[in-house]
Scaffold this motif. Structure first.
Motif, PDB file in Angstrom:
ATOM      1  N   THR A  76       0.853  -1.187   0.000  1.00 33.92           N
ATOM      2  CA  THR A  76       0.000   0.000   0.000  1.00 33.92           C
ATOM      3  C   THR A  76       0.891   1.240   0.000  1.00 33.92           C
ATOM      4  O   THR A  76       2.105   1.154   0.217  1.00 33.92           O
ATOM      5  N   LEU A  77       0.265   2.391  -0.198  1.00 35.05           N
ATOM      6  CA  LEU A  77       0.985   3.663  -0.199  1.00 35.05           C
ATOM      7  C   LEU A  77       0.863   4.403   1.128  1.00 35.05           C
ATOM      8  O   LEU A  77       1.309   5.540   1.246  1.00 35.05           O
ATOM      9  N   ASN A  78       0.281   3.778   2.139  1.00 37.94           N
ATOM     10  CA  ASN A  78       0.041   4.475   3.402  1.00 37.94           C
ATOM     11  C   ASN A  78       1.313   5.045   4.007  1.00 37.94           C
ATOM     12  O   ASN A  78       1.347   6.194   4.457  1.00 37.94           O
ATOM     13  N   ALA A  79       2.370   4.249   4.039  1.00 40.98           N
ATOM     14  CA  ALA A  79       3.610   4.706   4.672  1.00 40.98           C
ATOM     15  C   ALA A  79       4.225   5.870   3.893  1.00 40.98           C
ATOM     16  O   ALA A  79       4.757   6.815   4.489  1.00 40.98           O
ATOM     17  N   LEU A  80       4.150   5.811   2.573  1.00 41.40           N
ATOM     18  CA  LEU A  80       4.701   6.896   1.763  1.00 41.40           C
ATOM     19  C   LEU A  80       3.968   8.198   2.034  1.00 41.40           C
ATOM     20  O   LEU A  80       4.578   9.251   2.241  1.00 41.40           O
ATOM     21  N   PHE A  81       2.645   8.153   2.081  1.00 37.76           N
ATOM     22  CA  PHE A  81       1.883   9.383   2.251  1.00 37.76           C
ATOM     23  C   PHE A  81       1.812   9.840   3.696  1.00 37.76           C
ATOM     24  O   PHE A  81       1.323  10.951   3.970  1.00 37.76           O
ATOM     25  N   ALA A  82       2.297   9.025   4.613  1.00 41.94           N
ATOM     26  CA  ALA A  82       2.426   9.478   5.996  1.00 41.94           C
ATOM     27  C   ALA A  82       3.610  10.415   6.169  1.00 41.94           C
ATOM     28  O   ALA A  82       3.707  11.121   7.178  1.00 41.94           O
ATOM     29  N   LEU A  83       4.524  10.432   5.188  1.00 40.40           N
ATOM     30  CA  LEU A  83       5.694  11.302   5.268  1.00 40.40           C
ATOM     31  C   LEU A  83       5.305  12.770   5.125  1.00 40.40           C
ATOM     32  O   LEU A  83       4.278  13.092   4.524  1.00 40.40           O
ATOM     33  N   PRO A  84       6.109  13.665   5.653  1.00 40.24           N
ATOM     34  CA  PRO A  84       5.867  15.093   5.429  1.00 40.24           C
ATOM     35  C   PRO A  84       5.899  15.427   3.942  1.00 40.24           C
ATOM     36  O   PRO A  84       6.562  14.750   3.147  1.00 40.24           O
TER      37      PRO A  84
END
Length: 432
Positions: A76-84
């Motif tokens: 998933t992309l969740n971790a990527l979009f959790a970034l600033p």
């Protein structure tokens, strides 16, 4: 409010060595949307759309910033979009450089896969889904069918209206929608009945993907709301209007809405849309000034998006005859009474925690005239004024076999247009 920055990645003169990327109607190098794909090995993983290809991000991880690599290991992309947002911008600039400078071709080309040979999945693990009602023309059109003299309820212009939807039934584009069964009670019936929906409809919406989010009990000030918006997609909130009319009082949508929601699989990032920011249309004279926690001058000056939205329909008979889909409506995304930042700020204004991968829908976006209405409920005036398809078929609401496709294109003077891909699904008959 700090809106996304325009930099070299948006340069209209920028070209890519990837064949077919330049001039692509959706995914030129100025876009670079993220998604989750799998190829013949069946393993979902992050990718970037470039032309008619998908760049496998795990395959080029060694060429990417070290801080980004751990966020690309999952499905998933969740971790990527959790970034600033600053980290996401760094990744975008690196990807753009890799796909623009031909000296990178030997290292990157093996990681490019034909999109036609891949399957696209939901980009996020969606914890929560909230649908709003900020398309004011839709709200007026629907309200007039029930309250001709007072279509908008008193709170509409004070607060973004929304309801909590069902995340479990959200599916990516291409997954068919099964006609739902449910309870309905027409005005002339003495008692309700149960059966397949006879008034199945679509709704043209934008989906908003949440980035970092906030902790429970904290708010997101409207001046910081843009930092929590990771990207956008198209969203079709399929609706059973006969169920909705019976069940929505007093608590609102339930079974009429939660059976299926379609989203386009590519996340068009807030960064990619930076050149297409535009002013929010001014409120009509006499409308109330929003309360301070929902007002930001910078958001009003550049918080709307210059997007052209389109709905197309192709019946089963049209497909069999080789007829192209017909455009039902077309209109701008600026037909939203509240901005996306106002939606986000309102959602968190009571301390509700928004989390990476949460999905917000704008609600149906309609234009003032019939050629821009965002649902058949509006186009057919509640089913009283059917439309004729090129095949000669008539439609008040959707029939089995109908395929509905949503599209969106961002355009601005002097900029390369970018698209969202498609959000499409075909209606299947109700199951026993």
């Amino acid at each position: 409010m700090s809106l996304p920055i325009i930099d070299e990645t948006h340069d209209p003169a920028r070209t890519s060595w990837v064949a077919g990327a330049d001039g692509h109607p959706h995914f030129p190098v100025q876009n670079l949307p993220y998604g989750i794909f799998s190829d013949s090995d069946g393993r979902p993983r992050p990718g970037v759309a470039i032309g008619d290809r998908i760049l496998d991000l795990q395959a080029v991880a060694a060429l990417l910033p070290d801080a980004i690599v751990p966020t690309l290991s999952g499905s998933t992309l969740n971790a990527l979009f959790a970034l600033p947002a600053a980290d996401r911008r760094t990744l975008r600039r690196r990807l753009s450089a890799l796909l623009v400078d031909p000296t990178n071709r030997p290292a990157v080309a093996p990681a490019l896969l034909p999109a036609s040979a891949c399957t696209l999945h939901l980009p996020m693990a969606i914890g929560d889904y909230t649908d709003f009602y900020v398309g004011i023309h839709h709200a007026n059109n629907v309200g007039r069918q029930f309250r001709p003299d007072n279509p908008l309820l008193p709170n509409y212009k004070w607060v973004p209206i929304g309801y909590h939807g069902r995340a479990s039934s959200i599916r990516p584009s291409g997954v068919p929608v099964v006609r739902p069964r449910g309870q309905r009670k027409p005005p002339d019936a003495e008692v309700p009945s149960y059966g397949a929906s006879e008034r199945l409809d679509y709704e043209l919406e934008l989906g908003v993907w949440i980035g970092p989010g906030n902790r429970l009990g904290e708010t997101i000030p409207i001046g910081a709301a843009a930092d929590h918006i990771a990207g956008f997609c198209l969203l079709n909130d399929w609706s059973a209007r006969d169920f909705q009319a019976w069940e929505y009082q007093p608590l609102g949508p339930f079974l009429a809405k939660n059976f299926h929601t379609s989203v386009s699989p590519w996340v068009v990032t807030a960064e990619a849309l930076a050149p297409f920011r535009t002013a929010q249309p001014p409120r009509p004279d006499g409308d109330p000034q929003p309360l301070p926690h929902l007002w930001d001058d910078a958001d009003q000056a550049g918080g709307a998006l210059a997007l052209e939205l389109e709905v197309l329909l192709q019946s089963a008979a049209m497909r069999d005859a080789g007829m192209a889909p017909v455009t039902l409506s077309r209109g701008p995304a600026t037909n939203m009474y509240w901005t996306v930042a106002q939606i986000v700020a309102h959602h968190a204004s009571n301390g509700c925690d928004l989390r990476p991968g949460d999905l917000l829908g704008t609600g149906t976006i309609s234009a003032p005239t019939r050629d821009g209405f965002g649902s058949l409920l509006e186009i057919s005036r509640g089913g009283t004024d059917p439309i004729e398809l090129p095949s000669g078929e008539m439609r008040r609401f959707l029939a089995d076999g109908d395929a509905v496709t949503l599209r969106a294109t961002a355009r601005a003077p002097g900029r390369v247009a970018i698209g969202f891909g498609e959000c499409t699904a075909t209606v299947l008959p109700a199951r026993a």
